[in-house]
Design a protein around this motif. Structure first.
Motif, PDB file in Angstrom:
ATOM      1  N   LEU A 126      30.141  -7.903  31.422  1.00  0.00           N
ATOM      2  CA  LEU A 126      29.210  -6.784  31.444  1.00  0.00           C
ATOM      3  C   LEU A 126      28.078  -7.071  32.433  1.00  0.00           C
ATOM      4  N   ALA A 127      27.612  -8.308  32.431  1.00  0.00           N
ATOM      5  CA  ALA A 127      26.540  -8.696  33.355  1.00  0.00           C
ATOM      6  C   ALA A 127      27.008  -8.505  34.798  1.00  0.00           C
ATOM      7  N   MET A 128      28.232  -8.943  35.056  1.00  0.00           N
ATOM      8  CA  MET A 128      28.764  -8.820  36.409  1.00  0.00           C
ATOM      9  C   MET A 128      28.896  -7.345  36.799  1.00  0.00           C
ATOM     10  N   THR A 129      29.427  -6.552  35.872  1.00  0.00           N
ATOM     11  CA  THR A 129      29.640  -5.126  36.154  1.00  0.00           C
ATOM     12  C   THR A 129      28.324  -4.407  36.414  1.00  0.00           C
ATOM     13  N   LEU A 130      27.291  -4.776  35.664  1.00  0.00           N
ATOM     14  CA  LEU A 130      26.014  -4.056  35.773  1.00  0.00           C
ATOM     15  C   LEU A 130      25.041  -4.730  36.743  1.00  0.00           C
ATOM     16  N   GLY A 131      25.436  -5.908  37.281  1.00  0.00           N
ATOM     17  CA  GLY A 131      24.547  -6.616  38.211  1.00  0.00           C
ATOM     18  C   GLY A 131      23.299  -7.156  37.531  1.00  0.00           C
ATOM     19  N   LEU A 132      23.433  -7.537  36.270  1.00  0.00           N
ATOM     20  CA  LEU A 132      22.291  -8.108  35.534  1.00  0.00           C
ATOM     21  C   LEU A 132      22.539  -9.602  35.303  1.00  0.00           C
ATOM     22  N   LEU A 186      16.992 -18.729  35.941  1.00  0.00           N
ATOM     23  CA  LEU A 186      18.135 -17.899  36.284  1.00  0.00           C
ATOM     24  C   LEU A 186      18.507 -18.188  37.728  1.00  0.00           C
ATOM     25  N   ARG A 187      19.747 -18.585  37.954  1.00  0.00           N
ATOM     26  CA  ARG A 187      20.212 -18.865  39.323  1.00  0.00           C
ATOM     27  C   ARG A 187      21.544 -18.172  39.523  1.00  0.00           C
ATOM     28  N   PRO A 188      21.935 -17.985  40.792  1.00  0.00           N
ATOM     29  CA  PRO A 188      23.234 -17.344  41.040  1.00  0.00           C
ATOM     30  C   PRO A 188      24.360 -18.117  40.359  1.00  0.00           C
ATOM     31  N   ALA A 189      25.238 -17.379  39.681  1.00  0.00           N
ATOM     32  CA  ALA A 189      26.385 -18.014  39.039  1.00  0.00           C
ATOM     33  C   ALA A 189      27.360 -18.466  40.119  1.00  0.00           C
ATOM     34  N   GLY A 190      28.083 -19.526  39.854  1.00  0.00           N
ATOM     35  CA  GLY A 190      29.072 -20.006  40.824  1.00  0.00           C
ATOM     36  C   GLY A 190      28.391 -20.638  42.021  1.00  0.00           C
ATOM     37  N   ARG A 191      29.196 -20.933  43.044  1.00  0.00           N
ATOM     38  CA  ARG A 191      28.621 -21.567  44.231  1.00  0.00           C
ATOM     39  C   ARG A 191      28.091 -20.516  45.186  1.00  0.00           C
ATOM     40  N   PRO A 192      27.006 -20.821  45.864  1.00  0.00           N
ATOM     41  CA  PRO A 192      26.381 -19.834  46.745  1.00  0.00           C
ATOM     42  C   PRO A 192      27.337 -19.300  47.807  1.00  0.00           C
ATOM     43  N   GLU A 205      30.388 -18.601  47.473  1.00  0.00           N
ATOM     44  CA  GLU A 205      31.391 -17.696  46.922  1.00  0.00           C
ATOM     45  C   GLU A 205      30.993 -16.246  47.176  1.00  0.00           C
ATOM     46  N   PRO A 206      32.017 -15.383  47.352  1.00  0.00           N
ATOM     47  CA  PRO A 206      31.688 -13.982  47.644  1.00  0.00           C
ATOM     48  C   PRO A 206      31.018 -13.306  46.451  1.00  0.00           C
ATOM     49  N   GLN A 207      30.313 -12.235  46.717  1.00  0.00           N
ATOM     50  CA  GLN A 207      29.734 -11.426  45.646  1.00  0.00           C
ATOM     51  C   GLN A 207      30.881 -10.780  44.861  1.00  0.00           C
ATOM     52  N   PRO A 208      30.769 -10.264  43.653  1.00  0.00           N
ATOM     53  CA  PRO A 208      29.538 -10.217  42.900  1.00  0.00           C
ATOM     54  C   PRO A 208      29.147 -11.575  42.339  1.00  0.00           C
ATOM     55  N   ASN A 209      27.888 -11.825  42.391  1.00  0.00           N
ATOM     56  CA  ASN A 209      27.381 -13.131  42.015  1.00  0.00           C
ATOM     57  C   ASN A 209      26.058 -12.993  41.266  1.00  0.00           C
ATOM     58  N   PRO A 210      26.105 -12.408  40.044  1.00  0.00           N
ATOM     59  CA  PRO A 210      24.840 -12.210  39.336  1.00  0.00           C
ATOM     60  C   PRO A 210      24.268 -13.554  38.912  1.00  0.00           C
ATOM     61  N   ARG A 211      23.041 -13.523  38.507  1.00  0.00           N
ATOM     62  CA  ARG A 211      22.422 -14.779  38.093  1.00  0.00           C
ATOM     63  C   ARG A 211      22.781 -15.095  36.643  1.00  0.00           C
ATOM     64  N   GLU A 212      22.749 -16.366  36.323  1.00  0.00           N
ATOM     65  CA  GLU A 212      22.934 -16.755  34.925  1.00  0.00           C
ATOM     66  C   GLU A 212      22.040 -17.931  34.593  1.00  0.00           C
ATOM     67  N   LEU A 213      22.023 -18.260  33.310  1.00  0.00           N
ATOM     68  CA  LEU A 213      21.139 -19.325  32.837  1.00  0.00           C
ATOM     69  C   LEU A 213      21.517 -20.678  33.417  1.00  0.00           C
ATOM     70  N   TRP A 214      20.525 -21.363  33.975  1.00  0.00           N
ATOM     71  CA  TRP A 214      20.694 -22.764  34.374  1.00  0.00           C
ATOM     72  C   TRP A 214      19.727 -23.592  33.541  1.00  0.00           C
ATOM     73  N   ILE A 215      20.136 -24.817  33.270  1.00  0.00           N
ATOM     74  CA  ILE A 215      19.313 -25.695  32.440  1.00  0.00           C
ATOM     75  C   ILE A 215      19.009 -26.956  33.240  1.00  0.00           C
ATOM     76  N   ASP A 216      17.733 -27.250  33.401  1.00  0.00           N
ATOM     77  CA  ASP A 216      17.306 -28.402  34.196  1.00  0.00           C
ATOM     78  C   ASP A 216      18.017 -28.445  35.554  1.00  0.00           C
ATOM     79  N   ALA A 248      10.852 -14.489  28.459  1.00  0.00           N
ATOM     80  CA  ALA A 248      10.502 -14.706  29.870  1.00  0.00           C
ATOM     81  C   ALA A 248      11.745 -14.521  30.742  1.00  0.00           C
ATOM     82  N   LEU A 249      12.876 -15.070  30.307  1.00  0.00           N
ATOM     83  CA  LEU A 249      14.103 -14.954  31.107  1.00  0.00           C
ATOM     84  C   LEU A 249      14.587 -13.506  31.194  1.00  0.00           C
ATOM     85  N   GLY A 250      14.359 -12.733  30.135  1.00  0.00           N
ATOM     86  CA  GLY A 250      14.896 -11.368  30.088  1.00  0.00           C
ATOM     87  C   GLY A 250      13.959 -10.305  30.633  1.00  0.00           C
ATOM     88  N   GLU A 251      12.789 -10.737  31.075  1.00  0.00           N
ATOM     89  CA  GLU A 251      11.751  -9.796  31.532  1.00  0.00           C
ATOM     90  C   GLU A 251      12.255  -8.753  32.526  1.00  0.00           C
TER      91      GLU A 251
END
Ligand code: DC
Length: 229
Positions: free
Chosen positions: A23-29, A69-75, A77-88, A124-127
Protein backbone atom coordinates in the motif's frame (compact mmCIF):
# COMPACT_ATOMS: atom_id res chain seq x y z
CA UNK A 1 -5.43 18.82 10.20
CA UNK A 2 -6.10 15.19 9.31
CA UNK A 3 -2.81 13.33 8.97
CA UNK A 4 -2.09 11.53 5.69
CA UNK A 5 -1.95 8.39 7.70
CA UNK A 6 -3.06 4.83 7.05
CA UNK A 7 -3.03 2.70 10.20
CA UNK A 8 -2.78 -1.06 9.76
CA UNK A 9 -3.13 -3.63 12.46
CA UNK A 10 -4.11 -7.24 12.83
CA UNK A 11 -2.98 -10.59 14.15
CA UNK A 12 0.47 -11.96 13.31
CA UNK A 13 0.28 -13.87 10.04
CA UNK A 14 -2.81 -11.99 8.87
CA UNK A 15 -0.82 -10.44 6.03
CA UNK A 16 -0.59 -6.96 7.54
CA UNK A 17 3.10 -6.34 6.76
CA UNK A 18 2.74 -7.44 3.15
CA UNK A 19 -0.30 -5.22 2.69
CA UNK A 20 1.28 -2.25 4.49
CA UNK A 21 4.41 -2.36 2.31
CA UNK A 22 2.43 -2.72 -0.93
CA UNK A 23 0.00 0.00 0.00
CA UNK A 24 2.87 2.34 0.84
CA UNK A 25 4.46 1.66 -2.53
CA UNK A 26 1.17 2.13 -4.38
CA UNK A 27 0.39 5.41 -2.64
CA UNK A 28 3.98 6.72 -2.55
CA UNK A 29 3.95 7.01 1.25
CA UNK A 30 6.66 5.92 3.69
CA UNK A 31 6.19 2.51 5.31
CA UNK A 32 6.71 2.34 9.06
CA UNK A 33 6.63 -1.02 10.79
CA UNK A 34 6.35 -0.05 14.45
CA UNK A 35 6.86 -3.64 15.61
CA UNK A 36 10.45 -3.28 14.35
CA UNK A 37 10.90 -0.32 16.71
CA UNK A 38 9.92 -2.41 19.74
CA UNK A 39 12.09 -5.22 18.45
CA UNK A 40 15.05 -2.83 18.00
CA UNK A 41 14.74 -1.65 21.58
CA UNK A 42 14.60 -5.27 22.73
CA UNK A 43 17.74 -6.09 20.75
CA UNK A 44 19.53 -3.09 22.25
CA UNK A 45 18.46 -4.18 25.75
CA UNK A 46 19.78 -7.71 25.20
CA UNK A 47 23.07 -6.37 23.83
CA UNK A 48 23.57 -3.82 26.60
CA UNK A 49 22.36 -6.28 29.23
CA UNK A 50 19.53 -4.00 30.29
CA UNK A 51 16.89 -5.87 32.29
CA UNK A 52 13.65 -6.04 30.28
CA UNK A 53 11.79 -5.38 33.55
CA UNK A 54 13.71 -2.11 34.18
CA UNK A 55 11.37 0.51 32.70
CA UNK A 56 13.55 3.55 33.42
CA UNK A 57 16.63 1.95 31.89
CA UNK A 58 14.62 0.96 28.80
CA UNK A 59 13.31 4.52 28.39
CA UNK A 60 16.90 5.82 28.62
CA UNK A 61 18.04 3.22 26.10
CA UNK A 62 15.23 4.26 23.75
CA UNK A 63 16.78 7.75 23.62
CA UNK A 64 19.95 6.31 22.11
CA UNK A 65 18.12 4.72 19.17
CA UNK A 66 17.86 6.63 15.91
CA UNK A 67 14.69 6.10 13.88
CA UNK A 68 14.60 7.71 10.44
CA UNK A 69 12.87 7.34 7.09
CA UNK A 70 15.16 6.47 4.17
CA UNK A 71 14.57 5.16 0.66
CA UNK A 72 13.75 1.46 0.74
CA UNK A 73 16.15 -0.79 -1.14
CA UNK A 74 19.36 0.41 -2.73
CA UNK A 75 19.50 3.93 -4.12
CA UNK A 76 20.54 2.65 -7.57
CA UNK A 77 17.38 0.54 -7.82
CA UNK A 78 14.66 1.90 -10.09
CA UNK A 79 11.61 3.64 -8.69
CA UNK A 80 9.11 3.13 -7.09
CA UNK A 81 11.24 3.56 -4.05
CA UNK A 82 9.23 4.94 -1.14
CA UNK A 83 10.89 5.57 2.15
CA UNK A 84 10.75 3.15 5.05
CA UNK A 85 11.90 2.91 8.62
CA UNK A 86 15.64 2.68 9.21
CA UNK A 87 17.13 2.03 12.61
CA UNK A 88 20.52 3.46 13.54
CA UNK A 89 21.30 4.17 9.89
CA UNK A 90 20.41 0.73 8.51
CA UNK A 91 17.27 -1.08 7.35
CA UNK A 92 15.71 -3.36 10.01
CA UNK A 93 17.91 -6.47 10.18
CA UNK A 94 16.85 -10.12 10.20
CA UNK A 95 18.17 -10.29 13.74
CA UNK A 96 15.01 -8.49 14.85
CA UNK A 97 13.07 -11.66 14.01
CA UNK A 98 15.20 -13.97 16.19
CA UNK A 99 13.71 -16.31 18.79
CA UNK A 100 15.41 -14.34 21.56
CA UNK A 101 13.73 -11.11 20.48
CA UNK A 102 10.44 -12.95 20.01
CA UNK A 103 10.68 -14.20 23.62
CA UNK A 104 11.43 -10.78 25.15
CA UNK A 105 9.66 -8.16 23.06
CA UNK A 106 6.29 -8.45 24.83
CA UNK A 107 7.97 -7.68 28.17
CA UNK A 108 9.64 -4.57 26.72
CA UNK A 109 6.44 -3.37 25.03
CA UNK A 110 4.48 -3.69 28.26
CA UNK A 111 5.98 -0.66 30.05
CA UNK A 112 3.91 2.55 29.84
CA UNK A 113 7.07 4.68 29.74
CA UNK A 114 8.41 2.72 26.80
CA UNK A 115 5.07 3.00 25.01
CA UNK A 116 4.94 6.78 25.56
CA UNK A 117 8.44 7.19 24.12
CA UNK A 118 7.50 4.99 21.16
CA UNK A 119 4.31 6.98 20.50
CA UNK A 120 6.30 10.23 20.36
CA UNK A 121 8.83 8.71 17.94
CA UNK A 122 6.05 7.28 15.78
CA UNK A 123 4.17 10.60 15.61
CA UNK A 124 7.36 12.32 14.47
CA UNK A 125 7.93 9.70 11.76
CA UNK A 126 4.32 9.89 10.55
CA UNK A 127 4.08 13.68 10.49
CA UNK A 128 4.34 13.97 6.71
CA UNK A 129 2.09 10.95 6.05
CA UNK A 130 2.76 7.23 6.19
CA UNK A 131 1.39 3.75 6.11
CA UNK A 132 2.02 2.72 9.70
CA UNK A 133 1.66 -0.80 10.98
CA UNK A 134 1.20 -1.72 14.63
CA UNK A 135 -1.04 -2.47 17.49
CA UNK A 136 -2.02 0.95 18.80
CA UNK A 137 -1.54 3.18 15.75
CA UNK A 138 -5.22 3.69 15.00
CA UNK A 139 -6.22 3.92 18.66
CA UNK A 140 -3.41 5.75 20.50
CA UNK A 141 -0.74 7.07 18.11
CA UNK A 142 -2.85 8.55 15.30
CA UNK A 143 -6.48 8.31 16.47
CA UNK A 144 -7.37 10.83 13.71
CA UNK A 145 -5.99 8.67 10.90
CA UNK A 146 -8.54 8.79 8.06
CA UNK A 147 -7.95 5.15 7.10
CA UNK A 148 -7.67 2.32 9.63
CA UNK A 149 -7.47 -1.26 8.46
CA UNK A 150 -7.60 -4.28 10.72
CA UNK A 151 -6.67 -7.63 9.16
CA UNK A 152 -7.90 -10.96 10.44
CA UNK A 153 -7.42 -14.50 9.13
CA UNK A 154 -8.31 -18.00 10.25
CA UNK A 155 -5.72 -19.39 12.75
CA UNK A 156 -4.65 -22.20 10.40
CA UNK A 157 -4.08 -19.73 7.59
CA UNK A 158 -2.04 -17.44 9.87
CA UNK A 159 0.21 -20.25 11.15
CA UNK A 160 0.73 -21.50 7.58
CA UNK A 161 1.79 -18.04 6.39
CA UNK A 162 4.24 -17.65 9.26
CA UNK A 163 5.82 -21.04 8.53
CA UNK A 164 6.22 -19.99 4.90
CA UNK A 165 7.69 -16.64 5.95
CA UNK A 166 10.08 -17.91 8.59
CA UNK A 167 10.70 -21.37 7.17
CA UNK A 168 10.01 -23.56 10.21
CA UNK A 169 7.18 -25.36 11.96
CA UNK A 170 8.46 -24.25 15.34
CA UNK A 171 7.43 -20.68 14.64
CA UNK A 172 3.78 -21.64 14.39
CA UNK A 173 3.77 -22.62 18.08
CA UNK A 174 5.84 -19.57 19.04
CA UNK A 175 3.39 -17.38 17.16
CA UNK A 176 0.42 -18.64 19.15
CA UNK A 177 2.36 -18.25 22.40
CA UNK A 178 3.29 -14.63 21.63
CA UNK A 179 -0.24 -13.80 20.52
CA UNK A 180 -1.35 -15.04 23.92
CA UNK A 181 1.29 -12.99 25.82
CA UNK A 182 0.61 -9.83 23.81
CA UNK A 183 -3.13 -10.18 24.34
CA UNK A 184 -2.66 -10.11 28.12
CA UNK A 185 -1.18 -6.61 28.17
CA UNK A 186 -2.12 -5.11 24.87
CA UNK A 187 -5.29 -6.60 23.50
CA UNK A 188 -5.70 -6.88 19.77
CA UNK A 189 -8.79 -4.73 19.44
CA UNK A 190 -9.61 -2.80 16.29
CA UNK A 191 -10.25 0.93 16.57
CA UNK A 192 -13.99 1.63 16.50
CA UNK A 193 -13.72 3.20 13.06
CA UNK A 194 -11.40 0.54 11.61
CA UNK A 195 -12.43 -1.51 8.60
CA UNK A 196 -11.94 -5.21 9.32
CA UNK A 197 -10.68 -7.25 6.35
CA UNK A 198 -10.73 -11.05 6.54
CA UNK A 199 -7.81 -12.22 4.41
CA UNK A 200 -8.40 -15.99 4.87
CA UNK A 201 -9.64 -16.36 1.29
CA UNK A 202 -7.85 -13.41 -0.29
CA UNK A 203 -4.49 -13.40 -2.03
CA UNK A 204 -2.14 -10.41 -1.88
CA UNK A 205 -3.70 -8.63 -4.87
CA UNK A 206 -7.19 -9.25 -3.54
CA UNK A 207 -6.27 -7.79 -0.16
CA UNK A 208 -4.66 -4.75 -1.80
CA UNK A 209 -7.79 -4.24 -3.90
CA UNK A 210 -10.04 -4.22 -0.84
CA UNK A 211 -7.67 -1.84 0.97
CA UNK A 212 -7.55 0.58 -1.98
CA UNK A 213 -11.35 0.58 -2.13
CA UNK A 214 -11.41 1.67 1.53
CA UNK A 215 -8.85 4.41 0.80
CA UNK A 216 -10.96 5.59 -2.16
CA UNK A 217 -13.95 5.89 0.11
CA UNK A 218 -12.34 7.39 3.22
CA UNK A 219 -9.41 9.41 1.89
CA UNK A 220 -9.54 9.73 -1.90
CA UNK A 221 -6.91 12.48 -1.78
CA UNK A 222 -4.34 9.82 -0.83
CA UNK A 223 -4.79 7.99 -4.14
CA UNK A 224 -2.12 8.53 -6.80
CA UNK A 225 -3.07 11.15 -9.35
CA UNK A 226 -5.53 12.82 -7.00
CA UNK A 227 -5.68 16.57 -7.48
CA UNK A 228 -7.28 17.10 -4.09
CA UNK A 229 -5.06 18.56 -1.36
O1 DC B 1 4.22 -6.59 14.89
P1 DC B 1 5.40 -7.30 15.56
O2 DC B 1 5.19 -8.78 15.71
O3 DC B 1 6.70 -7.04 14.89
O4 DC B 1 5.45 -6.68 17.04
C1 DC B 1 6.48 -7.02 17.93
C2 DC B 1 6.04 -6.75 19.37
O5 DC B 1 5.86 -5.37 19.62
C3 DC B 1 4.76 -7.44 19.81
O6 DC B 1 5.00 -7.94 21.11
C4 DC B 1 3.72 -6.34 19.88
C5 DC B 1 4.56 -5.10 20.14
N1 DC B 1 4.03 -3.91 19.49
C6 DC B 1 3.27 -3.04 20.22
O7 DC B 1 3.04 -3.30 21.41
N2 DC B 1 2.79 -1.89 19.65
C7 DC B 1 3.05 -1.62 18.36
N3 DC B 1 2.59 -0.49 17.80
C8 DC B 1 3.81 -2.53 17.57
C9 DC B 1 4.29 -3.67 18.17
Amino acid sequence: MTPRLIAIDGAAGSGKSTLARLLAMTLGLPYVNTGAMYRALTLAALREEVDVEDEDALVRLMETLDFTLRPAGRPEEPQPNPRELWIDGAPPSDELESAEIEANVSAVARHPGVRAAMRAAQRALGEGGAVMEGRDIGTAVFPDAPVKLFLVAAPQERAGRRVEERGSQEVAGALLERDRRDALVNPLVPAEDAVVIDTSDLDVDGTLGVALAVVAERAPDLLPGSTQP
